[in-house]
Design a protein around this motif. Structure first.
Motif, PDB file in Angstrom:
ATOM      1  N   GLU A 247      31.510  47.261  21.507  1.00  0.00           N
ATOM      2  CA  GLU A 247      32.749  46.550  21.782  1.00  0.00           C
ATOM      3  C   GLU A 247      33.232  46.902  23.187  1.00  0.00           C
ATOM      4  O   GLU A 247      33.099  48.044  23.621  1.00  0.00           O
ATOM      5  N   THR A 248      33.797  45.924  23.896  1.00  0.00           N
ATOM      6  CA  THR A 248      34.364  46.175  25.217  1.00  0.00           C
ATOM      7  C   THR A 248      35.756  45.555  25.298  1.00  0.00           C
ATOM      8  O   THR A 248      36.045  44.564  24.629  1.00  0.00           O
ATOM      9  N   THR A 249      36.585  46.170  26.139  1.00  0.00           N
ATOM     10  CA  THR A 249      37.937  45.672  26.383  1.00  0.00           C
ATOM     11  C   THR A 249      38.182  45.617  27.882  1.00  0.00           C
ATOM     12  O   THR A 249      38.002  46.625  28.574  1.00  0.00           O
ATOM     13  N   ASN A 250      38.560  44.479  28.388  1.00  0.00           N
ATOM     14  CA  ASN A 250      38.840  44.265  29.812  1.00  0.00           C
ATOM     15  C   ASN A 250      37.605  44.493  30.694  1.00  0.00           C
ATOM     16  O   ASN A 250      37.729  44.883  31.858  1.00  0.00           O
ATOM     17  N   THR A 255      37.232  47.043  38.305  1.00  0.00           N
ATOM     18  CA  THR A 255      37.907  48.326  38.103  1.00  0.00           C
ATOM     19  C   THR A 255      38.547  48.874  39.368  1.00  0.00           C
ATOM     20  O   THR A 255      39.472  49.686  39.296  1.00  0.00           O
ATOM     21  N   GLY A 256      38.054  48.461  40.540  1.00  0.00           N
ATOM     22  CA  GLY A 256      38.520  49.104  41.758  1.00  0.00           C
ATOM     23  C   GLY A 256      39.032  48.170  42.822  1.00  0.00           C
ATOM     24  O   GLY A 256      39.253  48.615  43.950  1.00  0.00           O
ATOM     25  N   ALA A 288      44.037  48.145  31.868  1.00  0.00           N
ATOM     26  CA  ALA A 288      44.554  47.207  32.856  1.00  0.00           C
ATOM     27  C   ALA A 288      45.747  46.492  32.245  1.00  0.00           C
ATOM     28  O   ALA A 288      45.584  45.678  31.329  1.00  0.00           O
ATOM     29  N   ASN A 289      46.930  46.840  32.727  1.00  0.00           N
ATOM     30  CA  ASN A 289      48.158  46.284  32.172  1.00  0.00           C
ATOM     31  C   ASN A 289      48.409  44.924  32.812  1.00  0.00           C
ATOM     32  O   ASN A 289      48.963  44.827  33.907  1.00  0.00           O
TER      33      ASN A 289
END
Length: 342
Positions: A247-250, A255-256, A288-289
């Motif tokens: 499973e992955t989220t965002n 990321t940078g 990551a909001n």
């Protein structure tokens, strides 16, 4: 004869009799993370002895499960660290990570601030001994103890921190690295050299082939033209957890990099958590909001925090397996005293 029972009072009707020399016995018939009682009696030409008192023991969990995080927190290169570090530490503590690796985390000037802020929390994180040069590793003192660690120069003024940790329940040891390779689009050659040096340093302390987690800002990714680091890592049989996680989220968020408050939805990452082949990868997440593709809330760093949950199957000591075992009837006096020795 060895009599095993899941209850101190409900005794088994059969025991396992060793038919070869030695006093070692192993079985795969016990449940993980469970309590059992064992009684032993001697067997010889004259017959069998009385069973000794019951000894209570606990089987280890089924697997070693670790959640590892990585974050370039930009302590000194970005302004306002004193106003950001509290929010960064709060996010780490709320995330539930067992092991946290930090990059750009400060040296002599603000390194103490970093250690104080990120220590503690629900899992009682402590800074691993040997970290420094802006690379730190924090681990849950409730779950692990540190067996070894330190930091290595890897070239071009860069360092990597490492720690060998041992799970207190399963007694499984593993190695975690906090990595930050050279920055710059035209630095593929130096980064390749740093990565080779890092793998060489790792091999020098890992003759036992402990499982490994390498986490941090590699300044490397599929978006980099002629990237050198990824192929070197994969050739050494490490996998990028974002690519193999169940499973992955965002994962689609860079990321940078961002454009102001706008996230770049390119699935390109310079921050990675690589694992050796022993691990299975349950999940990968990026903090990551976002509201749609726009960042909201307080700005904490020019990188986002990432984390992965990985698992190891329990180790089996094949040398202790006894193949010649027979089942025999057993009669145990119910008045036999029971102990709780482990």
């Amino acid at each position: 004869d060895i009599a095993l029972s899941a209850s101190e009072k409900e005794l088994p009707v059969q025991a396992s009799r060793l038919t070869v020399g030695g006093t070692s016995f192993a079985t795969d018939q016990l449940k993980p993370d469970s309590t059992y009682w064992v009684r032993v009696r001697a067997v010889g030409e004259a017959g069998v002895s009385e069973f000794g008192p019951a000894t209570k023991f606990q089987t280890p969990p089924a697997a070693t499960k670790v959640t590892v995080g990585a974050w370039n927190i930009c302590s000194e290169a970005c302004s306002g660290y004193g106003g950001r570090v509290g929010g960064q530490a709060a996010q780490v503590h709320a995330s539930g990570v067992d092991v946290m690796t930090l990059q750009e985390a400060g040296g002599k000037r603000v390194g103490g601030t970093t250690k104080r802020a990120f220590s503690g929390g629900p899992l009682a994180l402590v800074a691993a001994e040997g970290g420094g040069n802006s690379r730190y590793i924090f681990y849950s003192s409730k779950k692990y103890e540190q067996l070894a660690g330190g930091r290595w120069p890897i070239g071009n003024g860069r360092w990597a921190a490492w720690a060998r940790l041992q799970d207190k329940e399963t007694e499984q040891s593993f190695i975690v690295l906090s990595v930050h390779l050279l920055t710059g689009n035209n630095k593929n050659g130096p980064r390749a050299s740093q990565m080779r040096t890092l793998l060489s340093r790792l091999a020098s302390v890992n003759s036992a082939k402990d499982p490994v987690v390498m986490a941090g800002d590699f300044n490397s990714g599929t978006h980099r033209r002629a990237d050198t680091v990824g192929p070197i890592v994969r050739a050494a049989e490490y996998r990028d957890t974002v690519e193999v996680a169940t499973e992955t989220t965002n994962a689609q968020v860079n990321t940078g990099s961002r454009r102001g408050n706008r996230a770049i939805m390119s699935a390109d990452h310079v921050d990675h958590i690589y694992v050796s082949e022993q691990w299975s990868v349950n999940s990968w997440r990026q903090w990551a909001n976002l509201s749609g593709t726009t960042y909201v809330g307080k700005w904490l760093s020019d990188h986002n925090m990432i984390g992965t949950t990985v698992m190891l199957k329990p180790k089996t000591d094949e040398k202790k397996l006894i193949s010649q075992v027979v089942e025999v009837p057993v009669s145990i006096a119910t008045s036999a005293a029971a102990s709780t020795q482990s």
